[in-house]
Design a protein around this motif. Structure first.
Motif, PDB file in Angstrom:
ATOM      1  N   ALA A  24      16.324 -20.821   8.236  1.00  0.00           N
ATOM      2  CA  ALA A  24      16.259 -21.709   9.295  1.00  0.00           C
ATOM      3  C   ALA A  24      15.226 -22.676   9.170  1.00  0.00           C
ATOM      4  O   ALA A  24      15.666 -23.913   9.545  1.00  0.00           O
ATOM      5  CB  ALA A  24      15.126 -20.706  10.520  1.00  0.00           C
ATOM      6  N   GLY A  25      14.365 -22.730   8.228  1.00  0.00           N
ATOM      7  CA  GLY A  25      13.404 -23.799   7.857  1.00  0.00           C
ATOM      8  C   GLY A  25      14.502 -24.931   6.968  1.00  0.00           C
ATOM      9  O   GLY A  25      14.062 -26.151   7.261  1.00  0.00           O
ATOM     10  N   ALA A  27      17.558 -25.573   7.296  1.00  0.00           N
ATOM     11  CA  ALA A  27      18.401 -25.850   8.211  1.00  0.00           C
ATOM     12  C   ALA A  27      17.493 -27.029   9.245  1.00  0.00           C
ATOM     13  O   ALA A  27      18.104 -27.957   9.321  1.00  0.00           O
ATOM     14  CB  ALA A  27      19.282 -24.987   9.206  1.00  0.00           C
ATOM     15  N   THR A  28      16.459 -26.597   9.640  1.00  0.00           N
ATOM     16  CA  THR A  28      15.722 -27.479  10.399  1.00  0.00           C
ATOM     17  C   THR A  28      15.365 -28.759   9.509  1.00  0.00           C
ATOM     18  O   THR A  28      15.458 -29.975  10.249  1.00  0.00           O
ATOM     19  CB  THR A  28      14.540 -26.777  11.019  1.00  0.00           C
ATOM     20  OG1 THR A  28      14.798 -25.776  11.579  1.00  0.00           O
ATOM     21  CG2 THR A  28      13.602 -27.871  11.634  1.00  0.00           C
ATOM     22  N   MET A  29      15.010 -28.651   8.215  1.00  0.00           N
ATOM     23  CA  MET A  29      14.747 -29.921   7.407  1.00  0.00           C
ATOM     24  C   MET A  29      15.684 -30.575   7.337  1.00  0.00           C
ATOM     25  O   MET A  29      15.763 -31.842   7.226  1.00  0.00           O
ATOM     26  CB  MET A  29      14.016 -29.361   6.016  1.00  0.00           C
ATOM     27  CG  MET A  29      12.708 -29.068   6.242  1.00  0.00           C
ATOM     28  SD  MET A  29      12.296 -28.072   4.396  1.00  0.00           S
ATOM     29  CE  MET A  29      12.840 -29.463   3.441  1.00  0.00           C
ATOM     30  N   ARG A  30      17.033 -30.140   7.218  1.00  0.00           N
ATOM     31  CA  ARG A  30      18.364 -31.057   6.949  1.00  0.00           C
ATOM     32  C   ARG A  30      18.636 -31.723   8.160  1.00  0.00           C
ATOM     33  O   ARG A  30      18.956 -32.865   8.138  1.00  0.00           O
ATOM     34  CB  ARG A  30      19.287 -29.807   6.576  1.00  0.00           C
ATOM     35  CG  ARG A  30      19.209 -29.367   5.121  1.00  0.00           C
ATOM     36  CD  ARG A  30      19.570 -30.265   4.051  1.00  0.00           C
ATOM     37  NE  ARG A  30      20.939 -31.241   4.038  1.00  0.00           N
ATOM     38  CZ  ARG A  30      22.189 -30.777   3.592  1.00  0.00           C
ATOM     39  NH1 ARG A  30      21.890 -29.824   2.912  1.00  0.00           N
ATOM     40  NH2 ARG A  30      23.005 -31.367   3.800  1.00  0.00           N
ATOM     41  N   LYS A  31      18.314 -30.980   9.306  1.00  0.00           N
ATOM     42  CA  LYS A  31      18.694 -31.776  10.579  1.00  0.00           C
ATOM     43  C   LYS A  31      17.658 -32.805  11.049  1.00  0.00           C
ATOM     44  O   LYS A  31      18.240 -34.100  11.412  1.00  0.00           O
ATOM     45  CB  LYS A  31      18.851 -30.659  11.629  1.00  0.00           C
ATOM     46  CG  LYS A  31      19.584 -31.098  13.012  1.00  0.00           C
ATOM     47  CD  LYS A  31      19.951 -29.850  13.678  1.00  0.00           C
ATOM     48  CE  LYS A  31      20.757 -30.354  14.893  1.00  0.00           C
ATOM     49  NZ  LYS A  31      20.916 -29.211  15.859  1.00  0.00           N
ATOM     50  N   PHE A  32      16.462 -32.361  10.965  1.00  0.00           N
ATOM     51  CA  PHE A  32      15.307 -33.377  11.624  1.00  0.00           C
ATOM     52  C   PHE A  32      14.537 -33.943  10.542  1.00  0.00           C
ATOM     53  O   PHE A  32      13.647 -34.952  10.814  1.00  0.00           O
ATOM     54  CB  PHE A  32      14.237 -32.380  12.407  1.00  0.00           C
ATOM     55  CG  PHE A  32      15.303 -31.931  13.678  1.00  0.00           C
ATOM     56  CD1 PHE A  32      15.623 -32.484  14.736  1.00  0.00           C
ATOM     57  CD2 PHE A  32      15.368 -30.402  13.594  1.00  0.00           C
ATOM     58  CE1 PHE A  32      16.430 -31.870  15.712  1.00  0.00           C
ATOM     59  CE2 PHE A  32      15.966 -29.803  14.765  1.00  0.00           C
ATOM     60  CZ  PHE A  32      16.523 -30.678  15.558  1.00  0.00           C
ATOM     61  N   GLY A  33      14.849 -33.560   9.378  1.00  0.00           N
ATOM     62  CA  GLY A  33      13.708 -34.085   8.188  1.00  0.00           C
ATOM     63  C   GLY A  33      14.314 -35.650   7.736  1.00  0.00           C
ATOM     64  O   GLY A  33      15.059 -36.119   8.211  1.00  0.00           O
TER      65      GLY A  33
END
Length: 45
Positions: A24-25, A27-33
């Motif tokens: 989850a972390g 995927a979040t980094m890839r999306k919003f980072g």
């Protein structure tokens, strides 16, 4: 806690939970980072 659940099953549950958190972390980094390759761009400067 040990009477309700065997240690091996508890260990597998902990490992599965950690893997889910890591996925989850990531995927979040890839999306919003920051965009991909920013580490290499900063290193090359």
């Amino acid at each position: 806690m040990r009477r309700f659940m065997p240690p091996q099953q508890a260990l597998w549950l902990i490992v599965a939970g950690l893997l889910c958190l890591m996925a989850a972390g990531f995927a979040t980094m890839r999306k919003f980072g920051p965009p991909r390759g920013h580490v290499y761009a900063a290193l090359q400067r």
